[in-house]
Scaffold this active site. Structure first.
Site, PDB file in Angstrom:
ATOM      1  N   ASN A  17       0.852  -1.198   0.000  1.00 33.39           N
ATOM      2  CA  ASN A  17       0.000   0.000   0.000  1.00 33.39           C
ATOM      3  C   ASN A  17       0.885   1.245   0.000  1.00 33.39           C
ATOM      4  OD1 ASN A  17       0.560   0.753   2.866  1.00 33.39           O
ATOM      5  ND2 ASN A  17      -0.315  -1.277   3.189  1.00 33.39           N
ATOM      6  N   ASP A  56      -4.177  -6.686   5.266  1.00 28.34           N
ATOM      7  CA  ASP A  56      -5.125  -7.586   5.939  1.00 28.34           C
ATOM      8  C   ASP A  56      -5.062  -9.002   5.372  1.00 28.34           C
ATOM      9  OD1 ASP A  56      -6.150  -5.697   7.726  1.00 28.34           O
ATOM     10  OD2 ASP A  56      -7.350  -4.803   6.131  1.00 28.34           O
ATOM     11  N   LYS A  69       8.954 -16.841 -10.908  1.00 29.10           N
ATOM     12  CA  LYS A  69       8.138 -15.736 -11.421  1.00 29.10           C
ATOM     13  C   LYS A  69       6.903 -16.283 -12.149  1.00 29.10           C
ATOM     14  CE  LYS A  69       8.377 -11.757 -14.403  1.00 29.10           C
ATOM     15  NZ  LYS A  69       8.991 -11.166 -15.557  1.00 29.10           N
ATOM     16  N   PHE A 120      -4.551   2.930  14.901  1.00 26.23           N
ATOM     17  CA  PHE A 120      -4.892   3.891  13.845  1.00 26.23           C
ATOM     18  C   PHE A 120      -6.010   3.292  12.996  1.00 26.23           C
ATOM     19  CE2 PHE A 120      -2.003   7.535  13.312  1.00 26.23           C
ATOM     20  CZ  PHE A 120      -1.214   7.335  14.427  1.00 26.23           C
ATOM     21  N   LYS A 127     -13.980   0.374  16.199  1.00 23.42           N
ATOM     22  CA  LYS A 127     -12.675  -0.303  16.137  1.00 23.42           C
ATOM     23  C   LYS A 127     -11.926  -0.173  17.459  1.00 23.42           C
ATOM     24  CE  LYS A 127     -11.260  -0.384  11.975  1.00 23.42           C
ATOM     25  NZ  LYS A 127     -10.744   0.016  10.677  1.00 23.42           N
ATOM     26  N   LYS A 181     -10.926  -3.580  19.343  1.00 22.87           N
ATOM     27  CA  LYS A 181      -9.512  -3.972  19.473  1.00 22.87           C
ATOM     28  C   LYS A 181      -8.937  -3.630  20.838  1.00 22.87           C
ATOM     29  CE  LYS A 181      -8.584  -3.778  14.527  1.00 22.87           C
ATOM     30  NZ  LYS A 181      -7.517  -3.810  13.528  1.00 22.87           N
TER      31      LYS A 181
END
Ligand code: C5P
Length: 397
Positions: free
Chosen positions: A208, A277, A287, A321, A335, A339
């Site tokens: 990301n 995730d 490859k 976060f 959240k 958590k």
């Protein structure tokens, strides 16, 4: 308001003359300045200059028969809110990191419990010598802030690293030290930062846009506040200050293992990493070749590191976060509860000035009971505020 006390320790290097300018500049700010010198430093600059600039007597001799105070080094150490060695010579650095105290300056430095800043300046070969570098590494481990010299043309005619930074920059470092008092002295702070990379084959991975900037900014703030800091870092181009321990990892699974090894002894845990995730179930050995068919990748769930730490929490204060693209407040609060976080920092990827890569962030500070919306601020400023909020929570427990 009472002035903050800055104790300047001048050692015997050519750039000792620049310490005069430093004392002059600091005296014009909200500081009271006292100066101590090594015997060698007085060969470069007479104490009288510092006495005139600081409006205080200058201490050199541990056994000065004219001094009424028999324990000047202890009195000075109690007085100081911050002690700064400018210039710090290789000799004095070596002494102070090994506990040698054979004159007034080194004895006082050893007795100081306040913030300690070292500004090395010397010939480039002396600076780069492994012995000096090892001593500076030890200084950082001991929690002293080392303000590194810059590259330049040195008095000895060599060119290289070893020149004292601009005096104005040293003033800024001292200002910063007071902006961030040692609120985390003796505390361990564990941070996750950056992206994870989930390999698909030997040449490809899924990842990301996280830069790691927010996590590293929190690490720097915690370090400035005196904490022992560990950053478990996904791949990033950022460099942490040398006193910060960085554990480099690539995948979520590796990050999980590193956190499991370190979370129990931590007092504050901040999970700023953008952890994937899911990961490809199978990592191809070779490859993956292009074919005429579409490619389907089967993904399996990664461990939720934050949820694990929340579940196994004993005494730690935990900050998670949450980056959302819709219903930020509701999602962040849910959240935080799910958590078992003390604080959750929520941001909306679509808000201008928030999110990945940039130097600013716009966030909400969410606890299990409340939500505060904070204005746009730099990631450095936010790092400090997040830690302050966590310290407040710890105090209430
Ligand atoms: O559930 P979500 O991924 O939005 O939660 C984000 C928070 O959880 C962040 O603090 C992130 O670092 C952490 N996280 C984690 N392990 C994962 C996924 C997210 O620690 N696998």
């Amino acid at each position: 308001m009472t002035k903050k006390h800055v104790l300047i320790g001048v050692c015997g290097g050519v750039s000792a003359y620049k310490a005069c300018d430093l004392v002059s500049k600091l005296s014009k700010l909200d500081y009271e300045i006292k100066v101590m010198m090594t015997e060698n430093a007085t060969k470069f600059v007479p104490p009288l200059i510092f006495e005139s600039l600081s409006h205080n007597s200058v201490e050199v001799d541990l056994f000065d028969p004219n001094n009424q105070d028999p324990i000047t080094h202890i009195t000075l150490a109690h007085w100081a809110d911050c002690v700064v060695l400018v210039p710090a010579t290789a000799n004095v650095i070596a002494k102070v990191v090994h506990g040698l105290a054979d004159d007034l300056l080194t004895s006082t430095f050893l007795a100081c419990t306040c913030k300690k800043i070292i500004c090395p300046a010397m010939n480039t070969h002396m600076y780069e010598n492994q012995v000096t570098q090892d001593n500076l590494a030890r200084a950082r481990q001991l929690g002293y802030q080392v303000f590194e010299p810059v590259v330049g043309h040195l008095a000895c005619d060599d060119t290289g690293k070893g020149k004292l930074p601009d005096v104005q920059d040293i003033v800024e470092v001292i200002n910063q030290a007071f902006a961030m008092p040692l609120m985390l002295k003796g505390k361990k702070v564990l941070i996750t930062a950056g992206p994870t990379q989930e390999p698909l084959d030997p040449v490809r991975f899924l990842s990301n846009h996280s830069s790691g900037k927010q996590g590293y900014a929190i690490g720097e703030a915690a370090y400035q506040m005196g904490a022992q800091v560990t950053i478990v870092s996904g791949p990033t181009s950022l460099k942490a200050s040398q006193g910060i321990q960085v554990i480099p990892v690539q995948t979520a699974q590796e990050m999980f293992e590193a956190v499991k090894e370190n979370y129990q002894s931590a007092d504050f845990i901040i999970m700023a990493a953008a952890v994937a995730d899911y990961r490809p179930e199978v990592v191809a050995e070779n490859k993956i070749k292009k074919s005429d068919e579409n490619l389907t990748i089967h993904m399996v769930k990664n461990p939720d590191i934050l949820a694990y730490v929340g579940e196994h929490k004993t005494h730690q204060i935990i900050c998670g976060f949450a980056m959302e693209t819709q219903d930020l407040d509701e999602n962040a609060k849910a959240k935080c509860i799910k958590k078992n976080c003390d604080i959750l920092i929520g941001n909306n990827l679509f808000t201008k000035g928030a999110g990945f890569q940039g130097d600013t962030n716009v966030v909400s500070l969410v606890t299990q009971e409340s939500i505060q919306h904070w204005p746009k601020q730099t990631k450095a400023e936010l790092g400090k505020k997040i830690l302050q909020a966590m310290i407040e929570i710890e105090k209430r427990q």
